[in-house]
Structures are given as structure tokens and as C-alpha cells.
Scaffold this active site. Structure first.
Site, PDB file in Angstrom:
ATOM      1  N   ASP A  18      -2.458  17.503 -16.523  1.00 55.53           N
ATOM      2  CA  ASP A  18      -2.053  15.966 -17.099  1.00 55.53           C
ATOM      3  C   ASP A  18      -0.401  16.357 -17.796  1.00 55.53           C
ATOM      4  OD1 ASP A  18      -4.026  15.046 -17.834  1.00 55.53           O
ATOM      5  OD2 ASP A  18      -5.448  16.572 -19.179  1.00 55.53           O
ATOM      6  N   ARG A  99      -5.857  26.180 -30.086  1.00 56.60           N
ATOM      7  CA  ARG A  99      -5.063  24.979 -30.287  1.00 56.60           C
ATOM      8  C   ARG A  99      -4.168  25.075 -31.959  1.00 56.60           C
ATOM      9  NH1 ARG A  99      -5.485  25.345 -25.533  1.00 56.60           N
ATOM     10  NH2 ARG A  99      -7.241  23.413 -24.523  1.00 56.60           N
ATOM     11  N   ASP A 128      -8.948  17.747 -28.618  1.00 52.40           N
ATOM     12  CA  ASP A 128      -8.248  18.579 -28.525  1.00 52.40           C
ATOM     13  C   ASP A 128      -6.828  17.714 -29.550  1.00 52.40           C
ATOM     14  OD1 ASP A 128      -9.206  21.143 -27.776  1.00 52.40           O
ATOM     15  OD2 ASP A 128      -8.218  20.565 -25.793  1.00 52.40           O
ATOM     16  N   SER A 180     -12.574  19.694 -15.425  1.00 51.82           N
ATOM     17  CA  SER A 180     -11.314  19.831 -16.458  1.00 51.82           C
ATOM     18  C   SER A 180     -11.851  21.192 -16.787  1.00 51.82           C
ATOM     19  CB  SER A 180     -11.566  18.850 -17.411  1.00 51.82           C
ATOM     20  OG  SER A 180     -10.965  18.839 -18.757  1.00 51.82           O
TER      21      SER A 180
END
Length: 411
Positions: A18, A99, A128, A180
Site C-alpha cells: 500500500d 497503531r 486501522d 495481507s
């Protein structure tokens, strides 16, 4: 903020699929803006190798790599373990609490750099995006946020790979093994491909699938014994050796991984409303949660333990939902810290083929009195006292039964 006003963007950069394509995409779609990449090191290991060269080569002006590992364990992981917070009984929150600390540092750098916006590579389907943006709002509330997955025409990971190939961006993945994944010191998650169908069994024995350990079927036939010492709910020593947070989790990851500990296959409820299937490796984390819970069984009184158990579900939701920097999370942590004042002692465990087996627990603050609990003769407990207790405890049941009987007779 209008696109033309965005001249400098700070990007949450991992070097994965990404964020690798986001750098050229930003420059193409935001007036050739300056892109500053920031990677928060929470234990990704070799994923950070060659990252600066890659970021610069794909168009970034510079790359920050921030070492957040010890802070991550001490200030985010351990408080969550102390709370006993596990999402939906299985997920040990590995991505969730990583995160906020990364986003906080990114916001701080964006302010220092005078950036016009912060960009992240989270999809519009995932959790996320919420975790990143709530943390950014807490530390840079006026900062514009760019989320390419909510803007661009790319619809799949295959199309992302097409874009990368067209822009000569090197990738470490291919289309066939394109799970992923999210990796940090605490865990590794696997999603996508065959795992998208819950009917498919995870290929634990397939070479290369597991990265932090082995399948229980391939674990040694001999058990491994370990002893963890806790001080006020924080693990401080392993087998008599004092370790900091990074050292403790790393050592337990190795021991747990070797014995097939900490594999979780679950369908979880995402914050955005859909169900998602994931396979998680959390070998050291599984050991720590288990050991901490065992120690609390002798250190906490029943009512405190019950309330803490109720609140642990909410604490897990808060962490999962990215609400770390909120008054409620701070208040709940204050409660947890109070409960941990006596959670000090040693927990001995036996690790064997995916199992964590209790092998003994001691604490200077234990509430377990062997003389009171014994089946043998004792001098401290009068068994005749229980008759009065049962009469009072059972009084509502007795009264209801008597009144029901009277009502039935009067019909």
C-alpha cells in the site's frame, strides 16, 4: 483543505504494498507535493531493511525510522495485559495497540515538519483507518488527513501490484503468496487469499506460512518449563533473569514459538460492521496473558476480580476501536493500576505442543490460605457456621417456594 494547498505530506510508511505505491500516487495527484515518510519501529524486524533507499527511490524526500519498541511494550502492551483485555475471547490486539503509538509519533513529526497533511495507507474496509485517524485527531486536531483508499480508482491488491509494476516499484510479495500481513514485536497476522473462506483450514504445516513459530504438531515431544516473575502486574524476570519489555517479549516469543504456542484462528467483528477472518501468531503474548491471569487468581479478591473481568471486555473494545487517547481508557487504566498493587509473584508454566499448562504459582500477597481451604482437620474454620449462612443465602428461594405453594392451594 483544497488539494492545491497541500505542499508537504507526512506519510505513515511501512514499505509494504500500500504505502509503496502511495508515494508516487501522492506526487501525481497532489501537485508533486513533498512526501516525508515515517516508519514507527514496533518490532517489524527485517521489514525495515532497505526502507530508506526504497522510500527515497520512489519519491520521498526523507524517511524517519522511529524506535518505539520499548515504549510500545511498556506503555501500550503491558497495560492491556494487566487489564486482561482480549478482543472477542481470542484476539490479543497485536495490530490494535500498535497503531496509536505510531500515529502519535507521525502527528508529532508532521507538526515539527510543518506539514499540510498526514497520509495513511489503510483501506476503507478496515479498522486501522479509525485507529490512525483518532490518534491523529488527539495530537494534531487541525491536520488534514489523506486516505488514498477512499479516493483512488484502485479496487484490489492485484490492481495495486499492477500500479507498482507500471511505476517500477520493487515489491517483496507476489500475487500467489500475497497474504495481507501485519507484523510487530507482539504478533503476526495473516489475512486474505484462502483464509477469506472460514471453511478453509489454515496451512500451519506448510513451509513459510508460520513465521514466529511452528505448528503444535511439529513442536518438541519434551515440555519446556519457565518461570515468570511479576511486579505489580508487570513481567520483570524470566527464569531468574531480569529483562526489559522488548527482551521479555522476544524471549517468550522464541520459547512459545518453538512449542507451537499462541496460534489463533478466528472470525472477528470489525469496527466498520463486517466480519473478518484472520489467523494470528502471538506466542509470547499468549504466555503472558495466561501467566498474569494465573497470578491474579491468588492475588485478587473475588469482587475485584469480577468487576475487572467485566471491564476487560470494554477495555478490549476501546483498544480494538482505536480509542486509546480518551478519558475513558485513562480512567480504566487507573482502575487497573490500583488492582495490580498486589499482583506480584512467580508463575511456573509448562509449554507443550501448543498448550500452556499451570505448574505452580506463589505470591507474597496471596489470598489463598491453605489452612482455611484444606480438606484435613483445621483450627480456623467452624463448619457448623455454614448452616446459618445457607439459611440466609437461601431465604429468597425458600420464601418464594412457600408463597408459590400457598397460591397454588388457594386457587
Amino acid at each position: 483543505m483544497d488539494k492545491k494547498d497541500i505542499k508537504k505530506v507526512v506519510l505513515a510508511y511501512s514499505g509494504g504494498l500500500d504505502t509503496s505505491i502511495i508515494i508516487p500516487w501522492l506526487k501525481e495527484n497532489y501537485n508533486n507535493c513533498e512526501v516525508i515518510a515515517v516508519s514507527g519501529d514496533v518490532g517489524q524486524g527485517t521489514e525495515l531493511d532497505g526502507l530508506e533507499e526504497k522510500a527515497i527511490k520512489t519519491g520521498a524526500s526523507k524517511l524517519y525510522i522511529e524506535d518505539l519498541k520499548e515504549e510500545f511494550i511498556q506503555d501500550y502492551v503491558y497495560p492491556t495485559v494487566q487489564a486482561g483485555a482480549i478482543y472477542e475471547n481470542r484476539y490479543m490486539l497485536g495490530t490494535s495497540f500498535a497503531r496509536p503509538i505510531i500515529a502519535k509519533r507521525i502527528a508529532e513529526i508532521a507538526i515539527k515538519e510543518g506539514a499540510d497533511a498526514i497520509c495513511h495507507g489503510c483501506t476503507g474496509k478496515g479498522n486501522d483507518q479509525v485507529r490512525f485517524e483518532l490518534a491523529i485527531k488527539a495530537f494534531a486536531p487541525e491536520m488534514a488527513i489523506i486516505a488514498p483508499w477512499r479516493e483512488w480508482d484502485i479496487k484490489s491488491r492485484d490492481e495495486e501490484i499492477d500500479y507498482a509494476e507500471a511505476h517500477n516499484i520493487p515489491l517483496k510479495i507476489n500475487r500467489e503468496t500475497n497474504y495481507s500481513k501485519d507484523k510487530n514485536l507482539w504478533h503476526l497476522s495473516h489475512e486474505g487469499l484462502d483464509l477469506e473462506d472460514p471453511a478453509n483450514e489454515p496451512q500451519y504445516e506448510k513451509p513459510g506460512f508460520l513465521e514466529m513459530g511452528v505448528s503444535p504438531l511439529e513442536a518438541p515431544d519434551k515440555p519446556t518449563y519457565i518461570t515468570i516473575h511479576f511486579e505489580k502486574g508487570i513481567p520483570t524476570m524470566l527464569d531468574g533473569k531480569e529483562l526489559n519489555g522488548v527482551e521479555m517479549v522476544s524471549a517468550l516469543n522464541k520459547l512459545g514459538g518453538e512449542n507451537g504456542i499462541g496460534l489463533a484462528d478466528l472470525v472477528e467483528n470489525r469496527l466498520v460492521g463486517m466480519k473478518s477472518r484472520g489467523v494470528y501468531e502471538t506466542p509470547g503474548g499468549a504466555i503472558l496473558y495466561h501467566a498474569h491471569e494465573v497470578l491474579e487468581t491468588i492475588c485478587l479478591d473475588k469482587e475485584t476480580a469480577r468487576i475487572k473481568q467485566y471491564l476487560s471486555i470494554k477495555f478490549a473494545d476501546i483498544v480494538y476501536n482505536g480509542q486509546w487517547y480518551t478519558p475513558l481508557r485513562e480512567a480504566m487504566t487507573a482502575f487497573v493500576n490500583k488492582t495490580q498493587e498486589t499482583v506480584t509473584g512467580d508463575v511456573k508454566l509448562k509449554l507443550y505442543k501448543g498448550n500452556i499448562i499451570n505448574a505452580g504459582v506463589t505470591s507474597p500477597y496471596t489470598l489463598y490460605d491453605e489452612e482455611v481451604a484444606t480438606f484435613d482437620e483445621d483450627e480456623v474454620y467452624n463448619q457448623a457456621d455454614s448452616a446459618g449462612f445457607i439459611n440466609l443465602f437461601g431465604l429468597p428461594i425458600k420464601v418464594k417456594a412457600q408463597l408459590d405453594k400457598k397460591r397454588e392451594q388457594n386457587k
